[in-house]
Design an enzyme around this catalytic site. Sequence first.
Site, mmCIF file in Angstrom:
data_model
loop_
_atom_site.group_PDB
_atom_site.id
_atom_site.type_symbol
_atom_site.label_atom_id
_atom_site.label_comp_id
_atom_site.label_asym_id
_atom_site.label_seq_id
_atom_site.Cartn_x
_atom_site.Cartn_y
_atom_site.Cartn_z
ATOM 1 C CB CYS A 25 6.632 -10.425 0.930
ATOM 2 S SG CYS A 25 7.201 -8.616 0.911
ATOM 3 C CG HIS A 30 10.528 -6.409 -3.391
ATOM 4 N ND1 HIS A 30 8.702 -5.619 -2.569
ATOM 5 C CD2 HIS A 30 10.810 -7.412 -2.562
ATOM 6 C CE1 HIS A 30 8.636 -6.659 -1.418
ATOM 7 N NE2 HIS A 30 9.989 -7.899 -1.465
ATOM 8 N N GLY A 84 0.800 -0.891 -0.365
ATOM 9 C CA GLY A 84 -0.089 0.010 0.011
ATOM 10 C C GLY A 84 0.819 0.814 0.250
ATOM 11 C CG HIS A 99 10.699 -12.083 -2.840
ATOM 12 N ND1 HIS A 99 9.388 -12.738 -2.460
ATOM 13 C CD2 HIS A 99 10.622 -11.357 -2.244
ATOM 14 C CE1 HIS A 99 8.770 -11.548 -1.884
ATOM 15 N NE2 HIS A 99 9.175 -10.842 -1.410
ATOM 16 C CD GLU A 100 14.542 -9.566 -2.051
ATOM 17 O OE1 GLU A 100 14.676 -8.358 -1.325
ATOM 18 O OE2 GLU A 100 13.727 -10.373 -1.176
HETATM 19 ZN ZN LIG Z 1 9.113 -8.968 -0.248
#
Ligand SMILES: [Zn+2]
Length: 232
Positions: A150, A196, A49, A192-193
Amino acid sequence: MLFRVSPLKSLIHLAQSRKISYGQLKSWYSGLVKKPPPIPPYSHIIQIGDPVLRVVADNVPNDLIKSSEIQFLIKIMKGVFKRYDCVGLSAPQIGISLRVFITEFNANHLKAFDEAERKTKEMKIFPQTVVINPQLKVTDYTKVIYTEACESVKGYWADVPRYRAVELNGYNENGEKISINAKGWLARIFQHELDHLDGKLYTDSMDRKTLTCTCWQVVNERSGKVEIPFNR
Ligand SMILES: [Zn+2]
């Protein structure tokens, strides 16, 4: 006249004369003063968010990797990483939109899985590594689906498909080029990183039906009286 010495001293005097406790006065007075919001890099991990998690992060200019500013950012990230006992942490997760992440998969992380799971998920110990300006090349397009969580989606997990193997190229914290071939769980952590740094979260690619509140059973056992902390 009343505020000639200092507003607080005068208010204390006023409180004493009207028999208000110092605690009551302090709480009333602090309510009047607006605290400025904290400025990143934060010492906590921001949550889904927060707009920073949706921005494509900027590269760190190579000649600035060893600058005191970037080294300071890495130091803060390492502190947060340790306190939260992370497996991966990206700079955007502490409010800084730069292409930097840290990963580590240590013996304690490995212990959380039984032998069969370690083998299936191809888990191996990986030392703490700082990666700057990473680039990812898929080396095995086989999609494997496992449960993922996460720190920026606190209190949930879900099944997420990821490529089985990748090659990661980038720079370490000393500005030296690094290249890592990763398979299985480490390849998953890298993807995953990288997500981000591209403004993506696992919730974008998860199997939506598997999204699970990690403490749903405890919620029932404790009649809903469960708190999820957002700091460590
Ligand atoms: Zn994460």
